[in-house]
Design a protein around this motif. Structure first.
Motif, PDB file in Angstrom:
ATOM      1  N   ALA A   7     -31.826  -4.878 -51.461  1.00 23.41           N
ATOM      2  CA  ALA A   7     -32.628  -5.001 -52.849  1.00 23.41           C
ATOM      3  C   ALA A   7     -33.777  -4.851 -52.180  1.00 23.41           C
ATOM      4  CB  ALA A   7     -32.928  -6.200 -53.369  1.00 23.41           C
ATOM      5  N   VAL A   9     -37.635  -2.767 -53.108  1.00 29.23           N
ATOM      6  CA  VAL A   9     -38.694  -2.463 -54.320  1.00 29.23           C
ATOM      7  C   VAL A   9     -39.146  -0.882 -54.424  1.00 29.23           C
ATOM      8  CG1 VAL A   9     -41.437  -2.711 -55.603  1.00 29.23           C
ATOM      9  CG2 VAL A   9     -39.671  -4.751 -54.373  1.00 29.23           C
ATOM     10  N   PRO A  15     -37.681  -3.269 -61.716  1.00 33.00           N
ATOM     11  CA  PRO A  15     -36.746  -4.352 -60.826  1.00 33.00           C
ATOM     12  C   PRO A  15     -36.373  -3.586 -59.236  1.00 33.00           C
ATOM     13  CG  PRO A  15     -36.237  -4.021 -63.802  1.00 33.00           C
ATOM     14  CD  PRO A  15     -37.397  -2.933 -62.967  1.00 33.00           C
ATOM     15  N   LEU A  16     -35.594  -4.743 -58.119  1.00 35.13           N
ATOM     16  CA  LEU A  16     -35.263  -4.393 -57.820  1.00 35.13           C
ATOM     17  C   LEU A  16     -34.208  -3.199 -57.751  1.00 35.13           C
ATOM     18  CD1 LEU A  16     -35.414  -7.689 -55.648  1.00 35.13           C
ATOM     19  CD2 LEU A  16     -37.136  -5.734 -56.020  1.00 35.13           C
ATOM     20  N   TRP A  45     -41.049 -13.138 -56.169  1.00 35.15           N
ATOM     21  CA  TRP A  45     -41.019 -12.735 -57.400  1.00 35.15           C
ATOM     22  C   TRP A  45     -42.021 -11.974 -58.192  1.00 35.15           C
ATOM     23  CZ3 TRP A  45     -43.877 -15.118 -61.203  1.00 35.15           C
ATOM     24  CH2 TRP A  45     -43.671 -16.886 -60.700  1.00 35.15           C
ATOM     25  N   GLU A 366     -27.296  -7.905 -56.458  1.00 33.71           N
ATOM     26  CA  GLU A 366     -27.345  -6.937 -57.431  1.00 33.71           C
ATOM     27  C   GLU A 366     -28.196  -8.480 -58.057  1.00 33.71           C
ATOM     28  OE1 GLU A 366     -24.897  -4.097 -55.306  1.00 33.71           O
ATOM     29  OE2 GLU A 366     -25.247  -6.180 -55.209  1.00 33.71           O
ATOM     30  N   GLU A 369     -32.346  -9.991 -58.389  1.00 30.94           N
ATOM     31  CA  GLU A 369     -33.489  -9.796 -59.864  1.00 30.94           C
ATOM     32  C   GLU A 369     -32.900 -10.718 -60.691  1.00 30.94           C
ATOM     33  OE1 GLU A 369     -36.088  -7.916 -61.424  1.00 30.94           O
ATOM     34  OE2 GLU A 369     -35.936  -7.237 -59.607  1.00 30.94           O
ATOM     35  N   GLU A 370     -31.685 -11.186 -60.857  1.00 38.50           N
ATOM     36  CA  GLU A 370     -31.248 -12.162 -62.051  1.00 38.50           C
ATOM     37  C   GLU A 370     -31.885 -13.380 -61.479  1.00 38.50           C
ATOM     38  OE1 GLU A 370     -27.252 -14.204 -64.267  1.00 38.50           O
ATOM     39  OE2 GLU A 370     -27.195 -12.443 -62.902  1.00 38.50           O
ATOM     40  N   PHE A 372     -34.814 -14.265 -59.722  1.00 39.56           N
ATOM     41  CA  PHE A 372     -35.841 -14.133 -60.537  1.00 39.56           C
ATOM     42  C   PHE A 372     -36.306 -14.603 -61.075  1.00 39.56           C
ATOM     43  CE2 PHE A 372     -37.204  -9.972 -57.378  1.00 39.56           C
ATOM     44  CZ  PHE A 372     -36.697 -11.040 -55.997  1.00 39.56           C
ATOM     45  N   GLU A 373     -35.768 -14.399 -62.367  1.00 37.68           N
ATOM     46  CA  GLU A 373     -36.242 -14.669 -64.295  1.00 37.68           C
ATOM     47  C   GLU A 373     -35.611 -16.455 -63.935  1.00 37.68           C
ATOM     48  OE1 GLU A 373     -37.145 -12.888 -65.788  1.00 37.68           O
ATOM     49  OE2 GLU A 373     -37.351 -11.118 -64.124  1.00 37.68           O
TER      50      GLU A 373
END
Length: 388
Positions: A7, A9, A15-16, A45, A366, A369-370, A372-373
């Motif tokens: 993943a 940057v 986003p990644l 994050w 995948e 990123e989710e 992170f939130e």
């Protein structure tokens, strides 16, 4: 060689992107681990949005991530403590300037780990539980044991060192520890128990009494981890109360560990009025993570204002302090003492607890990123983990 994905940057603030990555073979005193779980820290994050300011040595695209757990698939020259098939946890150090290699980031299928930052884990422990430990352990250990900080004697396992008769003040004993782990009082309650699993347990295993602070609903938890007394950090008299118990019971301070917004000032006040070592290991800036600015000017203004206030307060009270940078464990013997000698035994004997509980917030690269939130919003008594 195996195919690898990471993943990445790719662009700061974006986003990644999950895509192919080079499988890197281990060098001397390194292993390659096939990751089964990675954990999410505030730094994970935050950094993708501020790469150029805090890690100018990093050239994008790059792979970040600190906490990982999985299975050893390849060992490098000189490695005799680990073998292929071992279940391990490890601290990934890709963005430290002494590494600066994407191959050493946790957010990929195969990560290169340094053996002095890698621990075997027992069969009863899940990879998800193991992944919550590495960065928190490193942060706690650096502040407690390095000579530039509190310089305490090292812990032993499975039995702790003999009591030293000294007391460590741990402000924010139920908070999360990490790079720039600055938490407001609301977030402290949501993102809790990470330090409780690390700083308190390590100090007790090293033979020190611990006085800590936390919200009332975490007091019993911290006592179970070894804290002798726990105070409510929201109490208007908390500093005076800790000073009173230290002085009335003739306790000698071994220093303080400050975690959370406002913690450094509180620790300076306590140490200035008690006997013993007058030094604070500082794990937090006075900027809540959710409010952390992304412009260089705003960062310089906020951090500069805090620095001037701390400097003046420390000078006037005769108390020193220094900010903890976790990856210092890679550059000295402390990494080996913690990850190779202490932790495997302590985990196997269950004298060190892998807490907080992992909360799986995504699956596969995948899902990072989710996750992170979810981590940004905060969770109660959990640490966000992604299963791979």
């Amino acid at each position: 060689m195996p195919s690898n994905r990471a993943a990445w940057v790719v662009t700061q603030g974006k986003p990644l992107e999950v895509k192919e990555a080079l499988y890197t073979q281990p060098g001397p005193n390194e292993v390659v681990v096939k990751n089964a779980a990675v954990a999410i820290n505030p730094v994970d994050w935050l950094l993708p949005s501020v790469v150029s300011m805090f890690t100018p040595q990093v050239k994008l695209p790059f792979v970040f991530g600190d906490d990982c757990a999985g299975t050893v698939v390849e060992v490098g020259e000189g490695v005799d403590t680990l073998k292929v098939g071992d279940r391990v946890l490890g601290l990934a150090v890709s963005f430290d300037k002494r590494s600066n290699k994407a191959s050493e980031g946790a957010f990929q299928e195969y990560t290169v780990l340094r053996t002095n930052l890698t621990s075997k884990i027992p069969d009863w422990m899940s990879f998800e539980s193991a992944s919550v430990i590495p960065l928190g352990l490193a942060t706690a250990a650096c502040g407690l044991f390095l000579e530039d900080f509190l310089g305490l004697q090292l812990p032993t396992a499975p039995k702790p060192q003999k009591p030293t008769g000294e007391t460590v003040i741990i402000w924010g004993g139920s908070t999360s520890v990490g790079y720039a782990s600055s938490l407001d009082s609301e977030t402290v309650d949501r993102v809790d128990k990470q330090t409780g699993c690390n700083t308190i347990q390590l100090a007790v295993a090293a033979g020190y009494e611990v006085i800590s602070t936390a919200s009332p609903h975490n007091h019993e938890y911290l006592k179970r981890l070894g804290a002798t007394e726990v105070y409510d950090y929201n109490s208007p008299t908390v500093v005076q109360d800790i000073v009173a118990t230290m002085n009335n019971k003739h306790r000698i301070s071994a220093g303080a560990y400050a975690i959370g917004v406002g913690s450094l000032a509180a620790c300076i006040d306590i140490l200035s009025k008690t006997k013993g070592k007058k030094f604070v290991a500082q794990a937090s800036h006075d900027i809540p993570m959710k409010e952390f600015p992304t412009s260089m000017l705003a960062i310089m203004w906020k951090m500069g204002s805090s620095f001037v206030g701390w400097k003046l307060k420390g000078f006037m009270s005769g108390v020193g302090y220094k900010f903890v940078w976790s990856t210092e464990v890679m550059a000295n013997k402390l990494g080996s003492e913690m990850y190779e000698k202490f932790l495997p035994i302590a985990l196997a004997e269950r004298s060190f607890l892998p807490a907080p509980e992992p909360q799986v917030a995504g699956r596969g690269l995948e899902g990072i990123e989710e996750a992170f939130e979810v981590a940004k919003e905060g969770v109660s008594a959990k640490k966000i983990v992604v299963s791979l």
